[in-house]
Design an enzyme around this catalytic site. Structure first.
Site, PDB file in Angstrom:
ATOM      1  N   TYR A  57      77.866  86.775  64.659  1.00 26.47           N
ATOM      2  CA  TYR A  57      77.445  85.470  65.162  1.00 26.47           C
ATOM      3  C   TYR A  57      78.648  84.580  65.482  1.00 26.47           C
ATOM      4  O   TYR A  57      79.553  84.399  64.671  1.00 26.47           O
ATOM      5  CB  TYR A  57      76.553  84.751  64.143  1.00 26.47           C
ATOM      6  N   HIS A  87      80.666  70.615  72.419  1.00 25.82           N
ATOM      7  CA  HIS A  87      80.149  69.973  71.212  1.00 25.82           C
ATOM      8  C   HIS A  87      80.797  68.612  70.936  1.00 25.82           C
ATOM      9  O   HIS A  87      80.410  67.927  69.992  1.00 25.82           O
ATOM     10  CB  HIS A  87      80.342  70.892  70.002  1.00 25.82           C
ATOM     11  N   ASN A 199      82.462  74.137  62.420  1.00 21.02           N
ATOM     12  CA  ASN A 199      81.536  74.336  61.306  1.00 21.02           C
ATOM     13  C   ASN A 199      82.243  73.864  60.044  1.00 21.02           C
ATOM     14  O   ASN A 199      83.368  74.273  59.762  1.00 21.02           O
ATOM     15  CB  ASN A 199      81.157  75.806  61.167  1.00 21.02           C
ATOM     16  N   TYR A 281      70.030  38.345  31.904  1.00 16.22           N
ATOM     17  CA  TYR A 281      70.308  39.789  31.972  1.00 16.22           C
ATOM     18  C   TYR A 281      71.590  40.114  32.726  1.00 16.22           C
ATOM     19  O   TYR A 281      72.280  41.087  32.404  1.00 16.22           O
ATOM     20  CB  TYR A 281      69.149  40.514  32.667  1.00 16.22           C
ATOM     21  N   ARG A 284      74.003  39.624  29.894  1.00 13.41           N
ATOM     22  CA  ARG A 284      73.707  40.358  28.663  1.00 13.41           C
ATOM     23  C   ARG A 284      73.671  41.874  28.890  1.00 13.41           C
ATOM     24  O   ARG A 284      74.029  42.656  28.010  1.00 13.41           O
ATOM     25  CB  ARG A 284      72.361  39.889  28.108  1.00 13.41           C
ATOM     26  N   PHE A 330      77.610  75.487  55.646  1.00 15.98           N
ATOM     27  CA  PHE A 330      77.883  74.253  56.376  1.00 15.98           C
ATOM     28  C   PHE A 330      76.800  73.196  56.174  1.00 15.98           C
ATOM     29  O   PHE A 330      76.947  72.056  56.609  1.00 15.98           O
ATOM     30  CB  PHE A 330      78.013  74.537  57.872  1.00 15.98           C
ATOM     31  N   GLU A 414      67.822  75.293  64.402  1.00 18.33           N
ATOM     32  CA  GLU A 414      68.290  74.437  63.316  1.00 18.33           C
ATOM     33  C   GLU A 414      67.153  73.460  62.991  1.00 18.33           C
ATOM     34  O   GLU A 414      67.129  72.311  63.425  1.00 18.33           O
ATOM     35  CB  GLU A 414      69.574  73.724  63.740  1.00 18.33           C
TER      36      GLU A 414
END
Length: 498
Positions: A57, A87, A199, A281, A284, A330, A414
């Site tokens: 791949y 990309h 990746n 609070y 405290r 990834f 994906e």
């Protein structure tokens, strides 16, 4: 090569090393062991491809949904440069340079294990870019935090092939121009390299580590500022007694109570007889609230340290076992969940801080309304609290988890993504907001303390207050408080509290 450098290989990278790396702007260098692992892995991959018809791949196939498309041997190198170009689709704001610097370092670290198949020249060029502070222009939008941080890492690695823009000598310039000036040739990517480069989880990881380092600093400041506020409010120290913490021994709670006792030790104000039996609070319960956030940060830090000391590209190459395996290291799910958790944990530090600011300006315990001598004519600290409240509300909106979302991509190949990149960028916004709210409390508490004079707080608190007063003077009448608030932020960033 500077002696002020961080060695990178398969050795565990600790939080202290990361903090020193950031503080001292260290250069990086892979070790001899890492060099050999990288070379051996590349040689194994070249031999494997030369002597096998097997499909791997992203090496001799297309990417994502196109994984079934076989790529001819003559096109495998073009495939990798095409990957970076196609990309690099980032949008939005530019990533801060400190985080880009850390992204480069973390990518080099991941490649140093020798499971990614890159050539040594590629790693050397990444080191040269890092050490000469040549920072690629990267954008905050574009990653789904699933197949790694594809778009941000593509922008980070475009300069390797002579494309994209970089910051060099603080000027944004076309990469090609910078390379010509330096006499550098473009890297000719070999099979698998583009995929190894984009990746990975280095965008999410760099944001996370940067946020964690800053969170640790702000947690220390939160303890100091709350101690200062308590004294300025004429509060009771009994809730910080070690006996109370002993019967509910969460580590963060115990350490916070200890810190408060140490900060307040020797205070003249603390030993005064108090009229009240208990405090609100926000005073405290400081050990319980601060402590819970500290424990959360420690857990989150463990997750991120495991991540940056890991290999997160795909496929993974194991020369000694003669294996090339396609998997999912990834995927950013561990980071997405914990980035959301970090935003929530740290937002609480701003939440409780704003409440203490509100108490200090409310005209209680002998303090004037809005901490000014002539309220009415002067608004004093009325509006800094508005600002803190607005920031706290913004944080509540930003703390809606990104990790509960997912959206299908790559034609449903994906089909589950982490949204960790969105979690990362909004986490940094939350952390910066926490810093601003704490700065407003510091400014307010210092003003309130001056109304307790001639009584003094502890010597250690008075030392910090004195240093702060060199930057910001007592506010006797209305002035532009924005400038003082910005000075308070700078003081928190620059003063060596611990």
């Amino acid at each position: 090569m500077s002696y002020n450098y961080l060695p990178l290989d398969r050795s565990w990278l600790s939080f202290d090393q990361l903090r020193n790396y950031l503080e001292f702007r260290q250069e990086v260098s892979i070790t001899y062991d890492a060099h050999m692992k990288i070379v051996q892995c590349r040689e194994y991959l070249d031999n494997k491809l030369a002597n096998s018809d097997e499909l791997f791949y992203g090496i001799n196939t297309g990417f994502g949904f196109l994984q079934h498309v076989h790529i001819d041997d003559s096109q495998t190198e073009q495939l990798q440069s095409n990957l970076l170009k196609s990309h690099a689709c980032g949008m939005g704001d530019e990533v801060p340079k400190e985080i880009i610097r850390m992204m480069l370092m973390l990518k080099i670290k991941s490649l140093s294990y020798g499971h990614s198949g890159v050539q040594i020249d590629t790693v050397k060029r990444l080191m040269e870019m890092h050490n000469q502070e040549i920072f690629p222009v990267i954008y905050t939008q574009g990653s789904l935090g699933a197949s790694g941080d594809l778009a941000p890492l593509s922008h980070m690695c475009l300069p390797l092939i002579g494309l994209g823009e970089v910051y060099y000598k603080n000027q944004k310039t076309e990469t090609e121009t910078v390379w010509k000036g330096l006499g550098w040739e473009n890297i000719q990517l070999k099979s698998k390299e583009g995929l190894a480069l984009i990746n990975g989880t280095q965008f999410m990881s760099a944001y996370g580590i940067y946020c964690l380092i800053k969170s640790k600093q702000l947690l220390a400041w939160a303890d100091f500022i709350s101690a200062l506020s308590l004294d300025a409010f004429d509060g009771i120290t009994q809730p910080f007694d070690a006996a109370i913490q002993r019967i509910r021994p969460h580590a963060g709670q115990v350490s916070t109570a200890t810190n408060l006792r140490q900060w307040l030790d020797g205070s003249e104000i603390c030993v005064q007889k108090k009229k009240q039996i208990q405090d609100p609070y926000s005073f405290r319960c400081i050990p319980q609230v601060h402590g819970a956030s500290k424990d959360s940060v420690d857990h989150i830090l463990g997750v991120f340290l495991r991540e940056i000391n890991a290999v997160t590209d795909n496929p993974n190459i194991f020369p000694e076992e003669d294996l090339i395996l396609s998997g999912g290291n990834f995927h950013g799910q561990p980071l997405a969940l914990n980035l959301d958790f970090l935003a929530i944990a740290m937002s609480e530090m701003a939440n409780i801080s704003e409440r203490r600011t509100y108490q200090l300006i409310s005209g209680q315990r002998g303090l004037p309304m809005f901490l000014v001598k002539d309220p009415g004519l002067h608004s004093g600290f009325m509006i800094p609290q508005y600002t803190a409240a607005g920031i706290v509300s913004e944080n509540k909106q930003l703390c809606t988890p990104a990790s509960v979302d997912s959206i299908s991509s790559s034609n449903n190949q994906e089909d589950h993504v982490s949204m960790g990149a969105n979690a990362a960028t909004k986490c940094l916004r939350v952390i910066n907001n926490v810093e601003r709210v704490l700065a407003i409390e510091l400014l307010t508490a210092t003003q309130a303390l001056d109304f307790r004079r001639p009584l003094k707080s502890s010597p250690q608190i008075e030392k910090v207050v004195s240093a702060f007063r060199e930057k910001v003077s007592f506010i006797a009448e209305d002035r532009v408080l924005h400038d003082d608030m910005i000075s308070a932020v700078s003081f928190i960033r620059d003063y060596p509290l611990v």
